[in-house]
Design an enzyme around this catalytic site. Structure first.
Site, PDB file in Angstrom:
ATOM      1  N   ASP A 173       0.817  -1.218   0.000  1.00  0.00           N
ATOM      2  CA  ASP A 173       0.000   0.000   0.000  1.00  0.00           C
ATOM      3  C   ASP A 173       0.852   1.270   0.000  1.00  0.00           C
ATOM      4  O   ASP A 173       2.017   1.258   0.361  1.00  0.00           O
ATOM      5  CB  ASP A 173      -0.879   0.040   1.252  1.00  0.00           C
ATOM      6  CG  ASP A 173      -1.961  -1.015   1.248  1.00  0.00           C
ATOM      7  OD1 ASP A 173      -1.949  -1.887   0.364  1.00  0.00           O
ATOM      8  OD2 ASP A 173      -2.802  -0.973   2.158  1.00  0.00           O
ATOM      9  N   TYR A 178      -6.368   3.089   6.064  1.00  0.00           N
ATOM     10  CA  TYR A 178      -6.588   2.720   7.465  1.00  0.00           C
ATOM     11  C   TYR A 178      -7.625   1.587   7.595  1.00  0.00           C
ATOM     12  O   TYR A 178      -8.112   1.311   8.689  1.00  0.00           O
ATOM     13  CB  TYR A 178      -7.023   3.925   8.310  1.00  0.00           C
ATOM     14  CG  TYR A 178      -6.192   5.166   8.059  1.00  0.00           C
ATOM     15  CD1 TYR A 178      -4.875   5.246   8.511  1.00  0.00           C
ATOM     16  CD2 TYR A 178      -6.711   6.245   7.344  1.00  0.00           C
ATOM     17  CE1 TYR A 178      -4.100   6.370   8.252  1.00  0.00           C
ATOM     18  CE2 TYR A 178      -5.938   7.366   7.079  1.00  0.00           C
ATOM     19  CZ  TYR A 178      -4.636   7.428   7.543  1.00  0.00           C
ATOM     20  OH  TYR A 178      -3.884   8.549   7.275  1.00  0.00           O
ATOM     21  N   HIS A 232       3.710  -2.216   3.108  1.00  0.00           N
ATOM     22  CA  HIS A 232       3.757  -0.859   2.540  1.00  0.00           C
ATOM     23  C   HIS A 232       5.093  -0.656   1.851  1.00  0.00           C
ATOM     24  O   HIS A 232       6.143  -0.701   2.509  1.00  0.00           O
ATOM     25  CB  HIS A 232       3.555   0.182   3.652  1.00  0.00           C
ATOM     26  CG  HIS A 232       2.237   0.034   4.358  1.00  0.00           C
ATOM     27  ND1 HIS A 232       2.043  -0.880   5.374  1.00  0.00           N
ATOM     28  CD2 HIS A 232       1.042   0.655   4.159  1.00  0.00           C
ATOM     29  CE1 HIS A 232       0.776  -0.794   5.786  1.00  0.00           C
ATOM     30  NE2 HIS A 232       0.153   0.123   5.071  1.00  0.00           N
TER      31      HIS A 232
HETATM   32 NI    NI Z   1      -2.497   3.118   3.375  1.00  0.00          NI
END
Ligand code: NI
Length: 500
Positions: A313, A404, A453
């Site tokens: 992400d 989130y 991420h």
């Molecule tokens: Ni994110």
């Protein structure tokens, strides 16, 4: 190289917390007419007309804790170290103040979001608008600041520097009077003295000599009126400008396009600068693991194979290219949930990912908590990002992951399959490659969706060993479409076996 208009910023959208007194939007920045005032019409309240300049890069700071969501994006402007540093210092100060003012709260989490756009760029100057939104509970506010970088000297100015000494009260008075025609003012008169500066944080001249001021929420009218915008005629504002202000005004009027950073000794043609706080270290080539079973981009029978999907992400980021190298070495295909704003800065990276057989999917434009937005703002966050992905890769997507992990029923109604996860590496928190691998392996099972991420060097560095370890355990690494088959719009997927 010529300026390229960031088309993804031009999509119409609802304004932040706009009330019933919202004025009629006008066209893009630069096409306003003297005396006409309007609310910005860009996505989520940021004014329209963002530009892209060659070599621009992004630095990010994301706190992925749903109890204290923070997403800060700022530009790294080529050849403009002082401008880049000034914006970093401002953003750091905002984050520090926010963290001091608010504690993590699972219920009604406070949120900080900072994003930006290039407001103007020509042969002399680059103007960068930073846009801050802060939410506490149900209410929110937003503000804009414009920083100017001198292309030749590297000097940095703020918008208020456009105003001549002793003329701030006068200009603030004009801005206030124009804004007061749009929405009822909270105070009976324009602010003066030090308070006048709060009406002068975002001033951008147009080629016709007019000056547009974007106002913070609550600066003149109630917060519910949104970010008011006023444009003042050249005849009114020119006498109030400083030497610098007049220089900006004539530079904009000249229309000479930005031609790239001024030549500097040492590596002027180097790749875009990396975030200075986290330059990627030179790494040895990844260890070559055994080949994966899944052929790129093709159907995989996850009813017979132990399939697992790696997902990344918040990118594309400074390390995504290195991640693609590492994934190519092992033949692994993954899914990227990207931010639309980042796609416009690094379209080549997402194009490369798609060409290599990875899947590029939607993580919204600028990483806001979607539950705090109106339905039309939510739709804009998704559609602008989908458009950016399709433009960069040629491939549409209907897979999205809400920032989130925060969504509500209206997000489910946006025509996207919502892809959550069942394995959280907490890589954003620990920033430790061994910990990323340990957490992934501890919780993984057949059908898992693993959350990582790719904006963190430690995560990218963890991938070769993690891929190798998963394959040694008999897992087949697949993309989300390979894992789920045909994912349904409106359905929320946590793994191959858990959805609702
Ligand atoms: Ni994110």
């Amino acid at each position: 190289m010529p300026l390229v208009v960031g088309t993804a910023l031009l999509a119409p959208a609802a304004c932040t917390s706009a009330g019933s007194s919202t004025p009629t939007p006008t066209g893009p920045t630069g096409s306003t007419t003297p005396g006409v005032s309007a609310e910005p019409t860009g996505r989520s309240g940021i004014p329209e007309g963002g530009l892209t300049i060659p070599g621009l890069d992004i630095a990010q700071s994301v706190n992925n804790d749903p109890a204290l969501p923070i997403s800060i994006s700022r530009p790294i402007v080529p050849g403009q170290a002082a401008l880049t540093d000034a914006i970093k210092a401002w953003a750091d100060a905002q984050e520090q103040a926010f963290r001091q003012n608010y504690l993590p709260s699972p219920e009604g989490a406070p949120e900080l979001n900072i994003t930006w756009q290039v407001a103007m760029a020509n042969a002399s100057l680059i103007g960068v608008r930073v846009h801050e939104r802060e939410f506490a509970g149900a209410s929110g506010q937003s503000s804009n600041h414009v920083f100017y970088g001198d292309v030749t000297t590297g000097a940095v100015h703020q918008a208020v520097d456009l105003v001549a000494a002793g003329q701030a009260d006068r200009l603030a008075g004009l801005v206030w009077a124009a804004a007061a025609k749009l929405a009822d003012p909270v105070e009976p008169a324009a602010p003066t003295g030090p308070d006048a500066a709060r009406l002068l944080t975002d001033l951008v001249p147009a080629p016709d000599g007019t000056l547009t001021a974007y106002l913070d929420q609550g600066a003149v009218a109630a917060y519910s009126a949104g970010n008011l915008t006023v444009t003042l005629p050249a005849a009114q504002v020119t006498p109030l400008l400083s030497d610098f202000g007049r220089a900006v005004q004539s530079a904009v009027a000249s229309g000479v396009p930005y031609a790239g950073p001024a030549p500097v000794p040492a590596a002027p043609s180097a790749p875009p600068a990396q975030p200075t706080e986290a330059a990627p270290p030179v790494q040895p080539p990844p260890v070559q693991p055994p080949p994966v079973q899944a052929p790129p981009g093709q159907a995989v029978d996850c009813s017979t194979l132990k399939c697992v999907a790696l997902t990344f992400d918040d990118g594309p980021g400074a390390y995504t290219g290195k991640l693609l190298d590492s994934l190519a070495a092992s033949g692994t295909k993954v899914t990227f949930f990207v931010l639309g704003q980042n796609v416009t800065v690094r379209p080549d990276i997402v194009a490369r990912a798609t060409a290599a057989g990875h899947v590029v999917a939607n993580h919204t434009w600028d990483h806001r908590d979607l539950k705090k937005l109106t339905a039309s703002q939510q739709a804009s966050e998704v559609s602008t990002t989908s458009d950016a992905i399709r433009t960069a890769t040629g491939v549409p997507t209907t897979l999205m992951r809400p920032p989130y992990g925060s969504f509500n029923d209206s997000v489910r109604g946006l025509g996207q399959a919502i892809i959550m996860w069942d394995v959280d590496t907490l890589d954003w928190k620990y920033r430790d490659s061994a910990e990323v691998t340990r957490r992934a392996l501890a919780d993984v099972k057949r059908g898992s969706i693993i959350l990582m991420h790719d904006i963190h060097a430690t995560t990218v560095d963890a991938v070769p060993a993690l891929v190798s370890a998963l394959m040694q355990r008999g897992y087949t690494l697949v993309t989300i479409p390979q894992l789920l088959g045909s994912a349904k719009a409106g359905t929320v997927y946590y793994s191959a076996t858990r959805a609702n």
